[in-house]
Design a protein around this motif. Structure first.
Motif, PDB file in Angstrom:
ATOM      1  N   PHE A  52     -15.062 -46.178  24.587  1.00 46.35           N
ATOM      2  CA  PHE A  52     -15.076 -46.450  22.923  1.00 46.35           C
ATOM      3  C   PHE A  52     -14.647 -44.999  22.090  1.00 46.35           C
ATOM      4  O   PHE A  52     -13.990 -45.071  21.215  1.00 46.35           O
ATOM      5  N   PHE A  53     -15.399 -43.959  22.553  1.00 49.86           N
ATOM      6  CA  PHE A  53     -15.237 -42.783  21.741  1.00 49.86           C
ATOM      7  C   PHE A  53     -14.115 -41.683  22.285  1.00 49.86           C
ATOM      8  O   PHE A  53     -13.844 -41.021  21.483  1.00 49.86           O
ATOM      9  N   ILE A  54     -13.563 -42.069  23.383  1.00 52.47           N
ATOM     10  CA  ILE A  54     -12.492 -41.003  23.867  1.00 52.47           C
ATOM     11  C   ILE A  54     -10.975 -41.765  23.474  1.00 52.47           C
ATOM     12  O   ILE A  54     -10.754 -42.993  23.838  1.00 52.47           O
ATOM     13  N   PRO A  55     -10.408 -41.043  22.744  1.00 55.19           N
ATOM     14  CA  PRO A  55      -9.147 -41.737  22.264  1.00 55.19           C
ATOM     15  C   PRO A  55      -8.063 -41.233  23.194  1.00 55.19           C
ATOM     16  O   PRO A  55      -8.147 -40.560  24.135  1.00 55.19           O
ATOM     17  N   PRO A  56      -6.853 -42.247  23.216  1.00 54.66           N
ATOM     18  CA  PRO A  56      -6.967 -43.435  22.397  1.00 54.66           C
ATOM     19  C   PRO A  56      -7.826 -44.542  22.876  1.00 54.66           C
ATOM     20  O   PRO A  56      -7.754 -45.147  23.909  1.00 54.66           O
ATOM     21  N   MET A  57      -8.146 -45.395  21.912  1.00 55.87           N
ATOM     22  CA  MET A  57      -9.024 -46.398  22.189  1.00 55.87           C
ATOM     23  C   MET A  57      -8.586 -47.417  22.491  1.00 55.87           C
ATOM     24  O   MET A  57      -7.592 -48.164  21.657  1.00 55.87           O
ATOM     25  N   ALA A  58      -8.581 -48.088  23.741  1.00 57.15           N
ATOM     26  CA  ALA A  58      -7.757 -49.558  24.077  1.00 57.15           C
ATOM     27  C   ALA A  58      -8.557 -50.247  24.919  1.00 57.15           C
ATOM     28  O   ALA A  58      -9.836 -49.668  25.416  1.00 57.15           O
ATOM     29  N   ILE A  59      -8.377 -51.304  25.031  1.00 57.51           N
ATOM     30  CA  ILE A  59      -9.292 -52.426  25.700  1.00 57.51           C
ATOM     31  C   ILE A  59      -9.037 -51.742  27.286  1.00 57.51           C
ATOM     32  O   ILE A  59     -10.135 -51.904  28.069  1.00 57.51           O
ATOM     33  N   TRP A  60      -7.935 -51.382  27.941  1.00 57.21           N
ATOM     34  CA  TRP A  60      -7.637 -50.915  29.265  1.00 57.21           C
ATOM     35  C   TRP A  60      -8.604 -49.798  29.457  1.00 57.21           C
ATOM     36  O   TRP A  60      -9.187 -49.541  30.624  1.00 57.21           O
ATOM     37  N   SER A  61      -8.853 -48.819  28.450  1.00 53.83           N
ATOM     38  CA  SER A  61      -9.621 -47.656  28.640  1.00 53.83           C
ATOM     39  C   SER A  61     -10.934 -47.986  28.623  1.00 53.83           C
ATOM     40  O   SER A  61     -11.841 -47.526  29.312  1.00 53.83           O
ATOM     41  N   ILE A  62     -11.389 -48.836  28.004  1.00 51.76           N
ATOM     42  CA  ILE A  62     -12.908 -49.290  28.109  1.00 51.76           C
ATOM     43  C   ILE A  62     -13.138 -50.252  29.182  1.00 51.76           C
ATOM     44  O   ILE A  62     -14.570 -49.798  29.686  1.00 51.76           O
ATOM     45  N   ILE A  63     -12.305 -51.054  29.605  1.00 52.66           N
ATOM     46  CA  ILE A  63     -12.599 -51.623  30.842  1.00 52.66           C
ATOM     47  C   ILE A  63     -12.759 -50.566  32.345  1.00 52.66           C
ATOM     48  O   ILE A  63     -13.378 -50.573  33.083  1.00 52.66           O
ATOM     49  N   LEU A  64     -11.684 -49.567  32.030  1.00 56.73           N
ATOM     50  CA  LEU A  64     -11.811 -48.608  33.014  1.00 56.73           C
ATOM     51  C   LEU A  64     -13.071 -47.775  32.973  1.00 56.73           C
ATOM     52  O   LEU A  64     -13.779 -47.529  34.317  1.00 56.73           O
ATOM     53  N   TRP A  65     -13.401 -47.502  31.853  1.00 60.97           N
ATOM     54  CA  TRP A  65     -14.644 -46.428  31.896  1.00 60.97           C
ATOM     55  C   TRP A  65     -15.682 -47.493  32.204  1.00 60.97           C
ATOM     56  O   TRP A  65     -16.949 -47.148  32.744  1.00 60.97           O
ATOM     57  N   GLY A  66     -15.762 -48.735  31.910  1.00 61.21           N
ATOM     58  CA  GLY A  66     -16.869 -49.560  32.161  1.00 61.21           C
ATOM     59  C   GLY A  66     -17.068 -49.920  33.663  1.00 61.21           C
ATOM     60  O   GLY A  66     -18.213 -49.744  34.337  1.00 61.21           O
ATOM     61  N   VAL A  67     -15.902 -50.141  34.597  1.00 61.55           N
ATOM     62  CA  VAL A  67     -16.069 -50.015  36.129  1.00 61.55           C
ATOM     63  C   VAL A  67     -16.313 -48.809  36.631  1.00 61.55           C
ATOM     64  O   VAL A  67     -17.222 -48.740  37.456  1.00 61.55           O
ATOM     65  N   THR A  68     -16.040 -47.556  35.829  1.00 61.18           N
ATOM     66  CA  THR A  68     -16.513 -46.313  36.314  1.00 61.18           C
ATOM     67  C   THR A  68     -18.018 -46.384  36.207  1.00 61.18           C
ATOM     68  O   THR A  68     -18.754 -45.567  37.179  1.00 61.18           O
ATOM     69  N   GLY A  69     -18.434 -46.736  35.131  1.00 59.34           N
ATOM     70  CA  GLY A  69     -19.906 -46.743  34.775  1.00 59.34           C
ATOM     71  C   GLY A  69     -20.519 -47.627  35.747  1.00 59.34           C
ATOM     72  O   GLY A  69     -21.764 -47.277  36.428  1.00 59.34           O
ATOM     73  N   VAL A  70     -20.052 -48.718  36.110  1.00 63.14           N
ATOM     74  CA  VAL A  70     -20.870 -49.562  37.128  1.00 63.14           C
ATOM     75  C   VAL A  70     -20.681 -48.942  38.666  1.00 63.14           C
ATOM     76  O   VAL A  70     -21.793 -48.857  39.335  1.00 63.14           O
ATOM     77  N   MET A  71     -20.087 -48.196  38.866  1.00 63.75           N
ATOM     78  CA  MET A  71     -19.825 -47.436  40.298  1.00 63.75           C
ATOM     79  C   MET A  71     -20.860 -46.330  40.195  1.00 63.75           C
ATOM     80  O   MET A  71     -21.651 -46.173  41.193  1.00 63.75           O
ATOM     81  N   PHE A  72     -20.720 -45.505  39.027  1.00 60.98           N
ATOM     82  CA  PHE A  72     -21.821 -44.551  38.934  1.00 60.98           C
ATOM     83  C   PHE A  72     -23.154 -45.104  38.991  1.00 60.98           C
ATOM     84  O   PHE A  72     -24.161 -44.468  39.221  1.00 60.98           O
TER      85      PHE A  72
END
Length: 236
Positions: A52-72
């Motif tokens: 959400f906070f890293i620009p540019p905010m986009a749905i694909w960015s949120i999903i990507l960071w969410g998947v990364t969060g799941v892995m970590f």
């Protein structure tokens, strides 16, 4: 005449081993599943917030960071599970005959030579004495009542002094009293001893000290803890 071939033993799968590890640890820490779930959820949430906070905010960015969060989150949960399972193992074997042998034979590394079989034992009380030889010298470990171990420890120390002149000899007692070493800290305490002899001297001391040790194989020796019952299974 047909030949019989024996198929190799099939190892449990990853998820089966993981379930066994969780079950093993949960016996000591009933709250374990909730902690693991909380770790995954929190780390995943942090990943989504980063998206959400890293620009540019986009749905694909949120999903990507969410998947990364799941892995970590899964990685953090696995690390936590592994550490708690080790602690649970020490809690389960604490005070059991043969616990010292199990730790000595599995947790010291290459700089030390040890066995899960004691070099001296009292068959009636199951008090036992173990010996370790390594770069830090000779270490004698008493497992049981300190008062009853006095003679066994003294005998083993005298054997070591006769054949290892000038080599440091340390004596540790397993327990929770003053001056005792808890079973959970036994391996780290031994490995923390400073290096005093080289590999050649270590091999010579080990050979000489074994030659003067009396065989105790005919006695009912409490060998190391059964790994299938006391050691935490680890997923491969």
């Amino acid at each position: 005449m047909s030949s019989r071939s024996t198929s190799p033993e099939k190892r449990p799968g990853f998820f089966r081993q993981l379930r066994s590890l969780v079950t093993f640890t949960k016996d000591v820490y009933p709250w374990l599943p909730w902690v693991l779930i909380a770790i995954i959820v929190v780390v995943t949430g942090l990943g989504v917030l980063v998206g959400f906070f890293i620009p540019p905010m986009a749905i694909w960015s949120i999903i990507l960071w969410g998947v990364t969060g799941v892995m970590f989150g899964i990685l953090a949960a696995m690390i936590t599970l592994t550490r708690l399972s080790t602690t649970a193992m020490y809690k389960k074997i604490d005070g059991m005959p043969g616990a010292a042998g199990h730790v000595l034979s599995t947790a010291l590394g290459r700089k030390w030579s040890a066995s899960d079989t004691p070099v001296g034992v009292n068959p009636k009380t199951q008090d036992a004495v173990y010996r370790v030889v390594g770069r830090g010298g000779v270490v004698i470990i008493g497992e049981g009542s300190r008062g009853r171990l006095t003679r066994l420890v003294s005998d083993e120390k005298m054997k070591a002094q006769r054949v290892a002149t000038g080599v440091p000899i340390n004596v540790f007692y397993i327990g929770h009293g003053e001056g005792d070493v808890p079973i959970a800290k036994l391996a780290s305490t031994i490995k923390a001893l400073p290096t005093k002899i080289d590999r050649g001297t270590m091999a010579a001391v080990l050979k000489r000290i074994e030659s003067v040790s009396q065989s105790v194989t005919s006695l009912p020796i409490p060998k190391g803890i059964d790994p299938m019952k006391a050691r935490a299974p680890r997923p491969r």
